[in-house]
Write a protein that holds these residues in place. Sequence first.
Motif, PDB file in Angstrom:
ATOM      1  N   ILE A 102       7.323  44.796  -7.177  1.00  0.00           N
ATOM      2  CA  ILE A 102       7.524  43.706  -6.173  1.00  0.00           C
ATOM      3  C   ILE A 102       6.399  43.153  -5.684  1.00  0.00           C
ATOM      4  O   ILE A 102       6.174  41.902  -5.879  1.00  0.00           O
ATOM      5  N   ARG A 103       5.345  44.083  -5.326  1.00  0.00           N
ATOM      6  CA  ARG A 103       4.266  43.570  -4.650  1.00  0.00           C
ATOM      7  C   ARG A 103       3.189  42.673  -5.788  1.00  0.00           C
ATOM      8  O   ARG A 103       2.658  41.762  -5.378  1.00  0.00           O
ATOM      9  N   ASN A 104       3.654  42.986  -7.013  1.00  0.00           N
ATOM     10  CA  ASN A 104       2.645  42.494  -7.902  1.00  0.00           C
ATOM     11  C   ASN A 104       3.424  41.076  -8.525  1.00  0.00           C
ATOM     12  O   ASN A 104       2.301  40.133  -8.506  1.00  0.00           O
ATOM     13  N   LEU A 105       4.387  40.968  -8.486  1.00  0.00           N
ATOM     14  CA  LEU A 105       5.146  39.871  -8.934  1.00  0.00           C
ATOM     15  C   LEU A 105       4.926  38.709  -7.704  1.00  0.00           C
ATOM     16  O   LEU A 105       4.488  37.675  -8.091  1.00  0.00           O
ATOM     17  N   TRP A 106       5.248  38.908  -6.677  1.00  0.00           N
ATOM     18  CA  TRP A 106       5.119  38.161  -5.509  1.00  0.00           C
ATOM     19  C   TRP A 106       3.813  38.361  -4.547  1.00  0.00           C
ATOM     20  O   TRP A 106       4.048  38.872  -3.503  1.00  0.00           O
ATOM     21  N   ASP A 107       2.716  38.429  -5.319  1.00  0.00           N
ATOM     22  CA  ASP A 107       1.604  38.667  -4.601  1.00  0.00           C
ATOM     23  C   ASP A 107       1.186  38.074  -3.458  1.00  0.00           C
ATOM     24  O   ASP A 107       0.060  38.328  -2.759  1.00  0.00           O
ATOM     25  N   TYR A 108       1.975  36.669  -3.120  1.00  0.00           N
ATOM     26  CA  TYR A 108       1.460  35.727  -2.318  1.00  0.00           C
ATOM     27  C   TYR A 108       2.252  36.645  -0.648  1.00  0.00           C
ATOM     28  O   TYR A 108       2.096  35.808   0.263  1.00  0.00           O
ATOM     29  N   ASN A 109       3.178  37.258  -0.874  1.00  0.00           N
ATOM     30  CA  ASN A 109       3.960  37.847   0.060  1.00  0.00           C
ATOM     31  C   ASN A 109       3.494  39.186   0.802  1.00  0.00           C
ATOM     32  O   ASN A 109       2.720  39.945  -0.038  1.00  0.00           O
ATOM     33  N   THR A 110       3.722  39.521   1.847  1.00  0.00           N
ATOM     34  CA  THR A 110       3.293  40.570   2.296  1.00  0.00           C
ATOM     35  C   THR A 110       4.633  41.274   2.601  1.00  0.00           C
ATOM     36  O   THR A 110       5.501  40.897   3.159  1.00  0.00           O
ATOM     37  N   TYR A 111       4.781  42.563   1.968  1.00  0.00           N
ATOM     38  CA  TYR A 111       5.838  43.494   2.049  1.00  0.00           C
ATOM     39  C   TYR A 111       5.822  44.843   3.428  1.00  0.00           C
ATOM     40  O   TYR A 111       4.672  45.340   2.682  1.00  0.00           O
TER      41      TYR A 111
END
Length: 157
Positions: A32-41
């Motif tokens: 998840i973090r690698n695909l949407w690297d522009y988000n903070t999770y």
Amino acid sequence: MNENDANRATEGLPVSFTDATIEDFPAALEFIRNLWDYNTYDEQETRAVYEKVIADPDSFIFFARAADGSYCGMCHGDYFQTFWMSGLTCYVSSLIVRRECRGRGVGTALLDHALARAKSRGCKAATLDSGLPRTAAHTFYEHYGFEKSCYGFEKYL
């Protein structure tokens, strides 16, 4: 189709599919973090969503794993009723392949498996979306047989 026995040779990279368990959460979070690297999770919030997904009979999440047990890809989706198809539809919301596994048939294998599951569930269609900048993904989906059908819109609440 048995989840653990569904093996597919993918251009030299054999993979098997396993339904997600809570023990797989660290791998899922990495995808998840690698695909949407522009988000903070937030890890706790993401884990809470993950737990709901794996407990929901109208959702699925599974992994493609190499013979050595390493994670190659992840697929998440939902089944829902729609007037568009006058019946059950499968929405593939996440299709993520680890960078070093790309170009080796893993994405195709993940989609094949997701669509086989959707068909066995009685779905009339499958739908997905892809971010505007992800042009390589768009080419992949079109080559697979998906057609551009709409613009997607979102509004944060």
